[in-house]
Design a protein around this motif. Structure first.
Motif, PDB file in Angstrom:
ATOM      1  N   CYS A  93     -83.718  16.468  17.238  1.00 59.89           N
ATOM      2  CA  CYS A  93     -84.835  15.725  16.648  1.00 59.89           C
ATOM      3  C   CYS A  93     -86.142  16.153  17.319  1.00 59.89           C
ATOM      4  O   CYS A  93     -86.231  16.159  18.539  1.00 59.89           O
ATOM      5  CB  CYS A  93     -84.611  14.222  16.841  1.00 59.89           C
ATOM      6  SG  CYS A  93     -86.026  13.233  16.313  1.00 59.89           S
TER       7      CYS A  93
ATOM      8  N   TYR B 219     -88.834  14.579  17.431  1.00 59.29           N
ATOM      9  CA  TYR B 219     -89.538  13.415  17.983  1.00 59.29           C
ATOM     10  C   TYR B 219     -88.922  12.949  19.287  1.00 59.29           C
ATOM     11  O   TYR B 219     -89.584  12.841  20.302  1.00 59.29           O
ATOM     12  CB  TYR B 219     -89.521  12.253  16.987  1.00 59.29           C
ATOM     13  CG  TYR B 219     -90.152  12.554  15.662  1.00 59.29           C
ATOM     14  CD1 TYR B 219     -91.531  12.522  15.493  1.00 59.29           C
ATOM     15  CD2 TYR B 219     -89.365  12.849  14.562  1.00 59.29           C
ATOM     16  CE1 TYR B 219     -92.109  12.796  14.270  1.00 59.29           C
ATOM     17  CE2 TYR B 219     -89.922  13.123  13.331  1.00 59.29           C
ATOM     18  CZ  TYR B 219     -91.305  13.095  13.188  1.00 59.29           C
ATOM     19  OH  TYR B 219     -91.865  13.357  11.967  1.00 59.29           O
ATOM     20  N   CYS B 220     -87.634  12.634  19.245  1.00 61.64           N
ATOM     21  CA  CYS B 220     -87.002  11.993  20.409  1.00 61.64           C
ATOM     22  C   CYS B 220     -86.108  12.950  21.199  1.00 61.64           C
ATOM     23  O   CYS B 220     -85.658  12.617  22.286  1.00 61.64           O
ATOM     24  CB  CYS B 220     -86.201  10.766  19.974  1.00 61.64           C
ATOM     25  SG  CYS B 220     -84.761  11.134  18.957  1.00 61.64           S
TER      26      CYS B 220
ATOM     27  N   ASP C 132     -84.388  10.846   7.773  1.00 65.18           N
ATOM     28  CA  ASP C 132     -84.767  10.095   8.956  1.00 65.18           C
ATOM     29  C   ASP C 132     -83.795  10.353  10.093  1.00 65.18           C
ATOM     30  O   ASP C 132     -82.586  10.432   9.898  1.00 65.18           O
ATOM     31  CB  ASP C 132     -84.782   8.588   8.651  1.00 65.18           C
ATOM     32  CG  ASP C 132     -85.907   8.203   7.710  1.00 65.18           C
ATOM     33  OD1 ASP C 132     -86.819   9.037   7.506  1.00 65.18           O
ATOM     34  OD2 ASP C 132     -85.872   7.076   7.191  1.00 65.18           O
ATOM     35  N   CYS C 133     -84.347  10.463  11.291  1.00 61.55           N
ATOM     36  CA  CYS C 133     -83.522  10.597  12.491  1.00 61.55           C
ATOM     37  C   CYS C 133     -82.673   9.338  12.658  1.00 61.55           C
ATOM     38  O   CYS C 133     -83.159   8.217  12.502  1.00 61.55           O
ATOM     39  CB  CYS C 133     -84.434  10.787  13.701  1.00 61.55           C
ATOM     40  SG  CYS C 133     -83.558  10.768  15.276  1.00 61.55           S
TER      41      CYS C 133
ATOM     42  N   ILE D  66     -87.674  13.536   9.699  1.00 61.60           N
ATOM     43  CA  ILE D  66     -87.585  14.932  10.111  1.00 61.60           C
ATOM     44  C   ILE D  66     -87.585  15.807   8.871  1.00 61.60           C
ATOM     45  O   ILE D  66     -86.865  15.538   7.913  1.00 61.60           O
ATOM     46  CB  ILE D  66     -86.282  15.192  10.895  1.00 61.60           C
ATOM     47  CG1 ILE D  66     -86.162  14.233  12.071  1.00 61.60           C
ATOM     48  CG2 ILE D  66     -86.219  16.650  11.369  1.00 61.60           C
ATOM     49  CD1 ILE D  66     -84.780  14.270  12.724  1.00 61.60           C
TER      50      ILE D  66
ATOM     51  N   ALA E 224     -85.868  22.209  12.135  1.00 60.10           N
ATOM     52  CA  ALA E 224     -86.148  20.776  12.068  1.00 60.10           C
ATOM     53  C   ALA E 224     -87.477  20.527  12.764  1.00 60.10           C
ATOM     54  O   ALA E 224     -87.608  20.758  13.957  1.00 60.10           O
ATOM     55  CB  ALA E 224     -85.025  19.988  12.751  1.00 60.10           C
TER      56      ALA E 224
ATOM     57  N   ASP F  92     -91.325  18.093  12.855  1.00 66.85           N
ATOM     58  CA  ASP F  92     -91.860  16.789  12.482  1.00 66.85           C
ATOM     59  C   ASP F  92     -92.681  16.916  11.210  1.00 66.85           C
ATOM     60  O   ASP F  92     -93.159  17.987  10.840  1.00 66.85           O
ATOM     61  CB  ASP F  92     -92.593  16.131  13.646  1.00 66.85           C
ATOM     62  CG  ASP F  92     -93.992  16.665  13.852  1.00 66.85           C
ATOM     63  OD1 ASP F  92     -94.826  16.497  12.954  1.00 66.85           O
ATOM     64  OD2 ASP F  92     -94.246  17.239  14.918  1.00 66.85           O
TER      65      ASP F  92
END
Ligand code: ZN
Length: 63
Positions: A11, A13-14, A34-35, A42, A58, A60
């Protein structure tokens, strides 16, 4: 070859690794999912090369 393959992506983001199910019967596709961990969207870009190997980006949503 199976049309659906599981693929582990990180991911953007995280940073968690999540498993996604990809449709390999399409040469190129883009979609948003969505993650599972942080629930942020994503954007996936999925390519299948001539050998049938998957390449997955992948990123953002705003990249
Ligand atoms: Zn996440």
């Amino acid at each position: 070859m199976q049309a659906l393959q599981e693929y582990a992506v990180m991911c953007p983001y995280c940073g968690e690794t999540i498993d996604v199910l990809l449709d390999c019967s399409v040469d190129y596709q883009q979609y948003i999912e969505d993650c599972f961990v942080c629930c942020r969207p994503i954007q996936f870009s999925v390519y299948v090369n001539e050998d049938g190997a998957l390449q997955v980006d992948a990123v953002d949503e705003n990249a």
